[in-house]
Design a protein around this motif. Structure first.
Motif, PDB file in Angstrom:
ATOM      1  N   GLU A 287       0.835  -1.195   0.000  1.00 54.21           N
ATOM      2  CA  GLU A 287       0.000   0.000   0.000  1.00 54.21           C
ATOM      3  C   GLU A 287       0.872   1.247   0.000  1.00 54.21           C
ATOM      4  O   GLU A 287       0.568   2.241  -0.665  1.00 54.21           O
TER       5      GLU A 287
ATOM      6  N   ILE B 288      -6.353   2.250   0.178  1.00 53.62           N
ATOM      7  CA  ILE B 288      -5.758   3.021  -0.905  1.00 53.62           C
ATOM      8  C   ILE B 288      -6.456   4.376  -1.066  1.00 53.62           C
ATOM      9  O   ILE B 288      -5.819   5.417  -1.185  1.00 53.62           O
TER      10      ILE B 288
ATOM     11  N   ILE C  14      -3.405  -5.741  -1.319  1.00 56.97           N
ATOM     12  CA  ILE C  14      -3.705  -4.407  -0.816  1.00 56.97           C
ATOM     13  C   ILE C  14      -5.212  -4.259  -0.693  1.00 56.97           C
ATOM     14  O   ILE C  14      -5.978  -4.921  -1.382  1.00 56.97           O
TER      15      ILE C  14
ATOM     16  N   PHE D 286       2.267   1.681  -3.463  1.00 51.67           N
ATOM     17  CA  PHE D 286       1.298   2.292  -4.376  1.00 51.67           C
ATOM     18  C   PHE D 286       1.428   3.810  -4.364  1.00 51.67           C
ATOM     19  O   PHE D 286       1.487   4.452  -5.418  1.00 51.67           O
TER      20      PHE D 286
ATOM     21  N   LEU E 166      -1.483  -1.852 -10.292  1.00 48.00           N
ATOM     22  CA  LEU E 166      -2.366  -1.760  -9.139  1.00 48.00           C
ATOM     23  C   LEU E 166      -3.427  -2.852  -9.184  1.00 48.00           C
ATOM     24  O   LEU E 166      -3.720  -3.499  -8.178  1.00 48.00           O
TER      25      LEU E 166
END
Length: 198
Positions: A40, A87, A82, A43, A73
């Motif tokens: 995460e 997010i 994730i 990202f 992703l």
């Protein structure tokens, strides 16, 4: 094992290594999945890097870069590494930092396009319920603060779908606004004409 955000981010940018990470996480999912906080964090780091790397690119080149990032992703979401709610929450927090906001707002249409493609994948393929997409309404309102409607894009342009992504995202998630406090308010003025167009 302790895994650093920097080393994981580098690994995910290498195509063959990224496949290895995804396959490994798939093997670890064991039914409900294995959430990996490091990914995460990766990202958000890759999001900022994509924005910085495409700053001076032509819009069509930006489209390719954001498409590749969206694919990465989606892969991580698919292998349950994730959490999509984390997010959107992390992105909203990042946008409250003035420097990050200034950078990402320049790429807001491409960011919305990437999220739209990824979220569509989540809703249709992975069957993640809409209530998990918290904060998407707040993110859209923050990135599109204009007090006048944005014009309809040229429908003959391949970038038309990019420029309509925020309005399309808003339309998709307002169908379940009770699950998303940020979507219970009035529609952003910037998106009204584009929503009518859609």
């Amino acid at each position: 094992a302790v895994v650093s955000t920097q080393s994981t981010g580098y690994t995910l940018k290498q195509v063959s290594c990224r496949d290895f990470v995804v396959n490994t996480m798939l093997q670890l999912r064991q039914g409900k999945g294995t959430i990996c906080p490091v990914l995460e964090g990766v990202f958000m780091k890759l999001l900022k890097q994509t924005a910085a790397a495409t700053e001076k690119d032509h819009d069509l080149n930006k489209m390719k870069a954001w498409e590749r990032f969206g694919g990465e992703l989606s892969s991580l979401i698919f292998c349950s590494s994730i959490h999509i709610q984390h997010i959107t929450e992390a992105l909203l927090k990042e946008l409250k930092d003035p420097a990050t906001f200034a950078s990402l707002q320049q790429h807001r249409d491409f960011l919305m396009w990437m999220l739209h493609r990824c979220f569509s994948f989540c809703l249709k393929i992975v069957r993640i319920p809409k209530k998990e997409f918290l904060f998407i309404g707040d993110i859209i309102k923050l990135l599109y603060p204009e007090q006048a409607p944005l014009p309809d894009p040229d429908r003959n342009s391949p970038l038309c779908v990019v420029y309509l992504s925020a309005a399309s995202l808003w339309a998709v998630f307002t169908t379940r606004s009770a699950d998303n406090p940020g979507l219970q308010d009035s529609t952003p003025l910037a998106l009204i004409e584009q929503l009518n167009f859609l």
